[in-house]
Design a protein around this motif. Structure first.
Motif, mmCIF file in Angstrom:
data_model
loop_
_atom_site.group_PDB
_atom_site.id
_atom_site.type_symbol
_atom_site.label_atom_id
_atom_site.label_comp_id
_atom_site.label_asym_id
_atom_site.label_seq_id
_atom_site.Cartn_x
_atom_site.Cartn_y
_atom_site.Cartn_z
ATOM 1 N N PHE A 87 49.770 45.006 56.158
ATOM 2 C CA PHE A 87 48.369 44.683 55.945
ATOM 3 C C PHE A 87 48.060 43.997 54.614
ATOM 4 N N CYS A 88 49.006 43.925 53.714
ATOM 5 C CA CYS A 88 48.743 43.356 52.387
ATOM 6 C C CYS A 88 49.760 42.294 51.993
ATOM 7 N N ASN A 89 50.449 41.717 52.952
ATOM 8 C CA ASN A 89 51.446 40.674 52.678
ATOM 9 C C ASN A 89 52.443 41.082 51.601
ATOM 10 N N ASN A 90 52.781 42.363 51.584
ATOM 11 C CA ASN A 90 53.747 42.908 50.618
ATOM 12 C C ASN A 90 53.290 42.697 49.169
ATOM 13 N N SER A 91 51.981 42.670 48.948
ATOM 14 C CA SER A 91 51.414 42.393 47.633
ATOM 15 C C SER A 91 50.605 43.589 47.124
ATOM 16 N N ASN A 97 42.932 44.832 45.550
ATOM 17 C CA ASN A 97 41.710 44.118 45.932
ATOM 18 C C ASN A 97 41.043 44.783 47.130
ATOM 19 N N LEU A 98 41.835 45.190 48.105
ATOM 20 C CA LEU A 98 41.307 45.859 49.285
ATOM 21 C C LEU A 98 40.635 47.184 48.903
ATOM 22 N N LEU A 99 41.283 47.944 48.036
ATOM 23 C CA LEU A 99 40.713 49.215 47.592
ATOM 24 C C LEU A 99 39.398 49.006 46.846
ATOM 25 N N GLN A 100 39.319 47.925 46.083
ATOM 26 C CA GLN A 100 38.079 47.623 45.363
ATOM 27 C C GLN A 100 36.987 47.160 46.318
ATOM 28 N N LYS A 101 37.322 46.311 47.281
ATOM 29 C CA LYS A 101 36.337 45.833 48.254
ATOM 30 C C LYS A 101 35.760 46.977 49.070
ATOM 31 N N GLN A 106 37.345 51.876 41.698
ATOM 32 C CA GLN A 106 36.407 51.145 40.844
ATOM 33 C C GLN A 106 37.174 50.162 39.965
ATOM 34 N N PRO A 107 36.615 48.957 39.741
ATOM 35 C CA PRO A 107 37.312 47.953 38.922
ATOM 36 C C PRO A 107 37.693 48.461 37.535
ATOM 37 N N GLN A 108 36.842 49.267 36.902
ATOM 38 C CA GLN A 108 37.154 49.757 35.553
ATOM 39 C C GLN A 108 38.368 50.679 35.537
#
Length: 147
Positions: A87-91, A97-101, A106-108
């Motif tokens: 699901f994350c292209n091995n990245s 980014n997915l967890l933040q979206k 949280q970004p901080q």
């Protein structure tokens, strides 16, 4: 170690089994949360988990003693790697980014992680250059001595 995927029902049972580590059928029935499954259902799942390599058995008289073979941490790593691949292209960055979206992370709270990752990488590069410089200097000194 080759790890196979588990069904949702198998994972739920394994959460009980990981806590027990070494157990008999009666221990599983006692420790399983409500609603408790039928003993035949648990017995079937235990056989499947043995076939999948998650459990081992030893016979003690007429009953089996089970032991967890694949620890919880190993299975968790397996699931994370599979998720990253599928699901994350091995990245790992795409996972963040997915967890933040999804507002799970949280970004901080990511900033300290990024800073911690960047520093060692820079230090490693500097150390490599220092070693290379020392080797090159040593080589130059030897050439000067020969002349």
């Amino acid at each position: 170690m080759n790890i196979n995927s588990l069904t949702t029902a198998e994972e739920k049972l394994m959460t009980v089994l990981w806590k027990l580590d070494s157990f008999y059928m009666k221990n599983v029935m006692e420790d399983h949360p409500e609603p408790k499954p039928h003993q035949n259902t648990v017995s079937t799942y235990l056989k499947i988990l043995v076939e999948k390599g998650f459990l081992s058995t030893s016979r003690e008289g007429r009953i089996f003693k089970y032991k967890v073979v694949i620890p919880y941490e190993d299975y968790r790593r397996f699931l994370l790697r599979n998720f990253l691949t599928q699901f994350c292209n091995n990245s790992p960055e795409e996972l963040l980014n997915l967890l933040q979206k999804e507002k799970i992370l949280q970004p901080q709270s990511v900033k300290p992680i990024e800073k911690a990752d960047v520093k060692p990488k820079k230090e490693k590069k500097k150390q490599r250059f220092k070693i290379a410089e020392e080797i090159l200097k040593t080589g130059k000194k030897k050439k000067k001595k020969k002349k």
